[in-house]
Design a protein around this motif. Structure first.
Motif, PDB file in Angstrom:
ATOM      1  N   VAL A  11       0.780  -1.062  -0.079  1.00  0.00           N
ATOM      2  CA  VAL A  11      -0.079  -0.085  -0.085  1.00  0.00           C
ATOM      3  C   VAL A  11       0.835   1.313  -0.208  1.00  0.00           C
ATOM      4  CG1 VAL A  11      -1.878   1.170   1.243  1.00  0.00           C
ATOM      5  CG2 VAL A  11      -1.885  -1.327   1.231  1.00  0.00           C
ATOM      6  N   LEU A  12       0.620   2.136  -0.894  1.00  0.00           N
ATOM      7  CA  LEU A  12       1.483   3.227  -1.253  1.00  0.00           C
ATOM      8  C   LEU A  12       0.890   4.366  -0.382  1.00  0.00           C
ATOM      9  CD1 LEU A  12       2.199   3.245  -4.939  1.00  0.00           C
ATOM     10  CD2 LEU A  12       3.531   2.143  -3.029  1.00  0.00           C
ATOM     11  N   ARG A  13       1.417   4.517   0.931  1.00  0.00           N
ATOM     12  CA  ARG A  13       0.930   5.687   1.844  1.00  0.00           C
ATOM     13  C   ARG A  13       2.190   6.698   1.814  1.00  0.00           C
ATOM     14  NH1 ARG A  13      -0.372   0.713   4.768  1.00  0.00           N
ATOM     15  NH2 ARG A  13      -2.685   0.547   5.132  1.00  0.00           N
ATOM     16  N   PRO A  14       1.265   7.907   2.055  1.00  0.00           N
ATOM     17  CA  PRO A  14       2.045   9.321   2.145  1.00  0.00           C
ATOM     18  C   PRO A  14       2.770   8.906   3.337  1.00  0.00           C
ATOM     19  CG  PRO A  14      -0.038   9.779   1.691  1.00  0.00           C
ATOM     20  CD  PRO A  14      -0.182   8.354   2.078  1.00  0.00           C
ATOM     21  N   PRO A  15       4.172   9.586   3.304  1.00  0.00           N
ATOM     22  CA  PRO A  15       4.967   9.632   4.437  1.00  0.00           C
ATOM     23  C   PRO A  15       4.585  10.609   5.724  1.00  0.00           C
ATOM     24  CG  PRO A  15       6.062  10.993   2.925  1.00  0.00           C
ATOM     25  CD  PRO A  15       4.747  10.606   2.317  1.00  0.00           C
ATOM     26  N   LEU A  16       4.977  10.408   6.730  1.00  0.00           N
ATOM     27  CA  LEU A  16       4.879  11.106   7.936  1.00  0.00           C
ATOM     28  C   LEU A  16       5.031  12.643   7.688  1.00  0.00           C
ATOM     29  CD1 LEU A  16       3.773  11.376  10.935  1.00  0.00           C
ATOM     30  CD2 LEU A  16       6.294  11.147  11.596  1.00  0.00           C
ATOM     31  N   ALA A 107       1.270   4.886 -22.387  1.00  0.00           N
ATOM     32  CA  ALA A 107       1.750   3.965 -21.225  1.00  0.00           C
ATOM     33  C   ALA A 107       0.845   4.141 -19.942  1.00  0.00           C
ATOM     34  CB  ALA A 107       3.130   4.457 -20.743  1.00  0.00           C
ATOM     35  N   HIS A 108       0.404   3.034 -19.384  1.00  0.00           N
ATOM     36  CA  HIS A 108      -0.196   3.233 -18.086  1.00  0.00           C
ATOM     37  C   HIS A 108       0.588   3.663 -16.821  1.00  0.00           C
ATOM     38  CE1 HIS A 108      -3.421   2.386 -15.158  1.00  0.00           C
ATOM     39  NE2 HIS A 108      -2.623   1.470 -14.540  1.00  0.00           N
ATOM     40  N   LEU A 109       0.307   4.743 -16.358  1.00  0.00           N
ATOM     41  CA  LEU A 109       1.222   5.057 -15.098  1.00  0.00           C
ATOM     42  C   LEU A 109       0.276   5.044 -13.617  1.00  0.00           C
ATOM     43  CD1 LEU A 109       2.561   8.298 -16.730  1.00  0.00           C
ATOM     44  CD2 LEU A 109       3.616   5.944 -16.793  1.00  0.00           C
ATOM     45  N   LEU A 110       0.986   4.531 -12.879  1.00  0.00           N
ATOM     46  CA  LEU A 110       0.449   4.606 -11.268  1.00  0.00           C
ATOM     47  C   LEU A 110       1.741   5.296 -10.400  1.00  0.00           C
ATOM     48  CD1 LEU A 110      -1.949   3.434  -9.344  1.00  0.00           C
ATOM     49  CD2 LEU A 110       0.137   2.577  -8.444  1.00  0.00           C
ATOM     50  N   LEU A 111       1.685   6.416 -10.326  1.00  0.00           N
ATOM     51  CA  LEU A 111       3.134   7.065  -9.793  1.00  0.00           C
ATOM     52  C   LEU A 111       2.539   7.888  -8.449  1.00  0.00           C
ATOM     53  CD1 LEU A 111       4.310   8.805 -12.968  1.00  0.00           C
ATOM     54  CD2 LEU A 111       5.110   6.671 -11.944  1.00  0.00           C
ATOM     55  N   ARG A 112       3.383   7.919  -7.625  1.00  0.00           N
ATOM     56  CA  ARG A 112       3.506   8.719  -6.217  1.00  0.00           C
ATOM     57  C   ARG A 112       4.578   9.122  -6.048  1.00  0.00           C
ATOM     58  NH1 ARG A 112      -1.171   8.030  -7.184  1.00  0.00           N
ATOM     59  NH2 ARG A 112      -2.790   7.168  -6.141  1.00  0.00           N
ATOM     60  N   SER A 113       4.645  10.603  -6.150  1.00  0.00           N
ATOM     61  CA  SER A 113       5.881  11.510  -5.895  1.00  0.00           C
ATOM     62  C   SER A 113       6.644  10.952  -4.744  1.00  0.00           C
ATOM     63  CB  SER A 113       5.649  12.899  -5.754  1.00  0.00           C
ATOM     64  OG  SER A 113       4.713  13.190  -4.890  1.00  0.00           O
TER      65      SER A 113
END
Length: 154
Positions: A11-16, A107-113
């Protein structure tokens, strides 16, 4: 097809730090209102800001990268096992290049900075115009190894 018990899930969760910045933003909203309006209005504004910001971060951070008996799942998209092609782990520099000068608009993109790495998965389907998927991950080597092992089991 993958064997039972060999699933991958992340699970790609945002950092603290993102949550702390959001709290600072809520505090700024409260302060802007408290100096110009009654305290109850400032409290309501801060509550609205907190709910909105918290909901936004939670939704943005609830994206799941996983595999199951159907194939690779990245968010709501599914790439069936028979169409999973070669897998390449992308570090920050390769990811920057893949999204820049080497990019393919199809392209299919699933990106989280907040994820510095990613994997590039070739789509092995002549009928699909999507040449590859680029998926953010914090565990690129593990995901790539899992995809390669599961792909070979066909």
């Amino acid at each position: 097809m993958e064997k039972p018990g060999t699933r991958y899930e992340e699970v790609l969760r945002p950092p603290l730090s993102w949550w702390l910045m959001a709290a600072g933003g809520v505090a700024a909203v409260w302060w802007c209102f408290v100096v110009a309006t009654p305290a109850s209005v400032a409290g309501i504004a801060a509550l609205v800001a907190a709910v909105g910001t918290g909901t936004g971060l939670a939704r943005y951070g609830s994206v799941r990268v996983s595999t199951d008996e159907h194939g690779l799942r990245a968010g709501r998209a599914v790439l069936p096992w028979q169409h999973v092609g070669s897998v390449e782990v992308l570090g920050p520099e390769q990811l920057h290049r893949t999204l820049g000068v080497d990019a393919d608009a199809r392209a299919h993109l699933l990106l989280r900075s907040y994820c510095r790495g990613a994997v590039k998965v070739a789509v092995d389907d002549a009928r699909d115009p999507t040449p590859y998927w680029v998926i953010s991950t914090r565990r690129g080597e593990e995901l790539a190894l899992h995809l390669e092992r599961s792909r070979v089991q066909d």
